[in-house]
Each structure stands twice: as C-alpha cells, then as structure tokens.
Scaffold this motif. Structure first.
Motif, PDB file in Angstrom:
ATOM      1  N   THR A  49     -18.881  -5.316  26.022  1.00 49.07           N
ATOM      2  CA  THR A  49     -19.931  -4.556  26.930  1.00 49.07           C
ATOM      3  C   THR A  49     -19.660  -5.482  28.282  1.00 49.07           C
ATOM      4  OG1 THR A  49     -21.761  -5.314  26.130  1.00 49.07           O
ATOM      5  CG2 THR A  49     -21.044  -3.474  25.289  1.00 49.07           C
ATOM      6  N   ARG A  50     -19.516  -6.723  28.260  1.00 47.99           N
ATOM      7  CA  ARG A  50     -19.424  -7.590  29.318  1.00 47.99           C
ATOM      8  C   ARG A  50     -18.379  -8.564  29.164  1.00 47.99           C
ATOM      9  NH1 ARG A  50     -22.373  -5.584  33.798  1.00 47.99           N
ATOM     10  NH2 ARG A  50     -22.595  -7.186  35.200  1.00 47.99           N
ATOM     11  N   PHE A  51     -17.857  -9.113  30.229  1.00 45.23           N
ATOM     12  CA  PHE A  51     -17.136 -10.153  30.428  1.00 45.23           C
ATOM     13  C   PHE A  51     -17.321 -10.652  31.725  1.00 45.23           C
ATOM     14  CE2 PHE A  51     -13.206 -12.863  30.647  1.00 45.23           C
ATOM     15  CZ  PHE A  51     -13.027 -13.263  29.534  1.00 45.23           C
ATOM     16  N   GLY A  52     -18.054 -11.767  31.767  1.00 40.94           N
ATOM     17  CA  GLY A  52     -18.670 -12.012  33.176  1.00 40.94           C
ATOM     18  C   GLY A  52     -18.741 -13.671  33.453  1.00 40.94           C
ATOM     19  N   ILE A  53     -18.559 -13.951  34.642  1.00 44.28           N
ATOM     20  CA  ILE A  53     -18.668 -15.127  35.172  1.00 44.28           C
ATOM     21  C   ILE A  53     -20.238 -15.746  35.222  1.00 44.28           C
ATOM     22  CG2 ILE A  53     -18.657 -16.761  37.313  1.00 44.28           C
ATOM     23  CD1 ILE A  53     -16.244 -15.078  38.178  1.00 44.28           C
ATOM     24  N   TRP A  54     -20.361 -16.679  34.025  1.00 42.25           N
ATOM     25  CA  TRP A  54     -21.835 -17.024  34.085  1.00 42.25           C
ATOM     26  C   TRP A  54     -22.295 -18.193  34.791  1.00 42.25           C
ATOM     27  CZ3 TRP A  54     -25.912 -15.037  31.848  1.00 42.25           C
ATOM     28  CH2 TRP A  54     -26.967 -15.759  31.198  1.00 42.25           C
ATOM     29  N   LYS A  55     -21.296 -19.066  34.998  1.00 40.63           N
ATOM     30  CA  LYS A  55     -21.758 -20.410  35.567  1.00 40.63           C
ATOM     31  C   LYS A  55     -20.445 -20.856  36.229  1.00 40.63           C
ATOM     32  CE  LYS A  55     -25.694 -22.364  33.081  1.00 40.63           C
ATOM     33  NZ  LYS A  55     -26.255 -23.545  32.379  1.00 40.63           N
ATOM     34  N   PHE A  56     -20.429 -21.207  37.522  1.00 37.48           N
ATOM     35  CA  PHE A  56     -19.509 -21.551  38.236  1.00 37.48           C
ATOM     36  C   PHE A  56     -18.750 -22.942  38.177  1.00 37.48           C
ATOM     37  CE2 PHE A  56     -20.465 -18.202  40.793  1.00 37.48           C
ATOM     38  CZ  PHE A  56     -19.332 -17.405  41.025  1.00 37.48           C
TER      39      PHE A  56
END
Length: 201
Positions: A50-57
C-alpha cells in the motif's frame, strides 16, 4: 489353565492395540482437519503493498525506503506469516490486465530487495499493516536513474538529494516476490509509485 492365561494376555494385547490404533487414527484425523483449515485460511490471505515511500534521505549515505504491506485475514483461523521476500525494479516493461493483474515482459533494473523471516500472527477477520525498511546507496541509485558521475558526486557532497528523489518518484516500481504464510508460498507482482514519506507519516 496356562492356555487360558495366554489367551487372556493376547486378547488384552490385541484389544489394547486396537484401542491404540483407534486413538492414533482420531489424532491423525484431527491433525489433518486442522491442517486443512489452516491451509484454506492461508490460501484466502489477502496482501498488497500500500506504500512504497522515501522515508529518510540520508542515513549513513543511503536512502531509506519504507515498504508498507497490508495483510487481510478473512477467515476465522489465525495465520502465521513466515516470510516476506520481495524485490523492487525500475525501468520495467509490463502490461496491466483488466483485472488489475500485472504481466511482466522485462523486470528491468534491480533497485532493492526485502527479505524478512519469522514475522507475526494475523488474527482472524482482521487487517493489519506492517512497515518494512530497505536501504539504497545514493551512488547506486544515481546510476540507475542515469545521472552522470559528476552530478552524483555533487549531490552527495552537498547533501542535496532532492533532484534524484524527484526522478525516482517519477518512476513506476515493479514489486515482484513471495509472501509465505503457514509455510505456504504465494506470489506477488505489483506496480507501485514512489511517495515522499519523509515527514514520517
């Protein structure tokens, strides 16, 4: 008299053996019934990224991505999730069927993998979301996104990864792999879009 005693001994032994076999049969039937019920429940397990996201740069020079998966158990039997083993790809070639399923012609370029064992129990008639985290080196990601070496070095040196992150968010991500529940393996193929979850929502 000796014959009578021997007859009683073997008669009792024979009946005892029959009772043992009967109990063994009942136990085997119960185990088979339980296995059938659990297997049926596992087959009906629903799962989706449901989510594939940038968490920490930037964590030790790496981009941290969060993969969120929703598991839904529509049965009355608790399920043990044993393993999640997924790979993510960019620049993939695929078609999406009318039913939403994905047919892959070419996986494209490998981006990252997620492999986790011995997870948790999905209770009966519930949905639960679980977060997993994977890391990618910025220099590796920059090459996959076709940035030149000089730009990649400058991005890393200046701790400025927004341009590469924006480029990644323009790319559909192919998720391909397996979910294992009750030691039964189920395949998952899904296309997702990268989101910016750096505000940790």
């Amino acid at each position: 008299r000796t014959f009578s005693l021997l007859h009683q001994f073997f008669y009792k032994k024979k009946n005892g053996g029959r009772l043992f076999l009967l109990l063994l049969g009942i136990a085997a039937s119960a185990v088979a019934l339980s296995f059938t019920r659990v297997a049926k429940a596992a087959i009906n397990l629903q799962y989706r990224v449901t989510r594939f996201g940038i968490w920490k740069f930037n964590q030790n020079g790496k981009l941290v991505l969060r993969v969120r998966i929703r598991f839904t158990n529509i049965t009355n039997t608790a399920l043990h999730l044993n393993k999640v083993d997924l790979s993510a790809y960019i620049n993939s070639v695929y078609t999406t069927n009318q039913d939403g399923s994905v047919k892959v012609q070419n996986q494209g370029d490998f981006l990252a993998s997620l492999s986790v064992d011995e997870l948790f129990v999905i209770e009966p008639n519930t949905s639960t979301e679980q977060d997993f985290f994977i890391e990618i080196k910025w220099e590796d990601l920059g090459k996959l996104l076709l940035f030149n070496v000089v730009d990649i070095i400058n991005f890393i040196r200046n701790n400025n990864f927004r341009q590469m992150a924006n480029a990644l968010m323009q790319k559909p991500i192919l998720i391909d792999g397996d979910v294992k529940a009750e030691n039964m393996k189920f395949h998952i193929t899904q296309v997702v879009q990268v989101s910016d979850d750096s505000n940790n929502n």
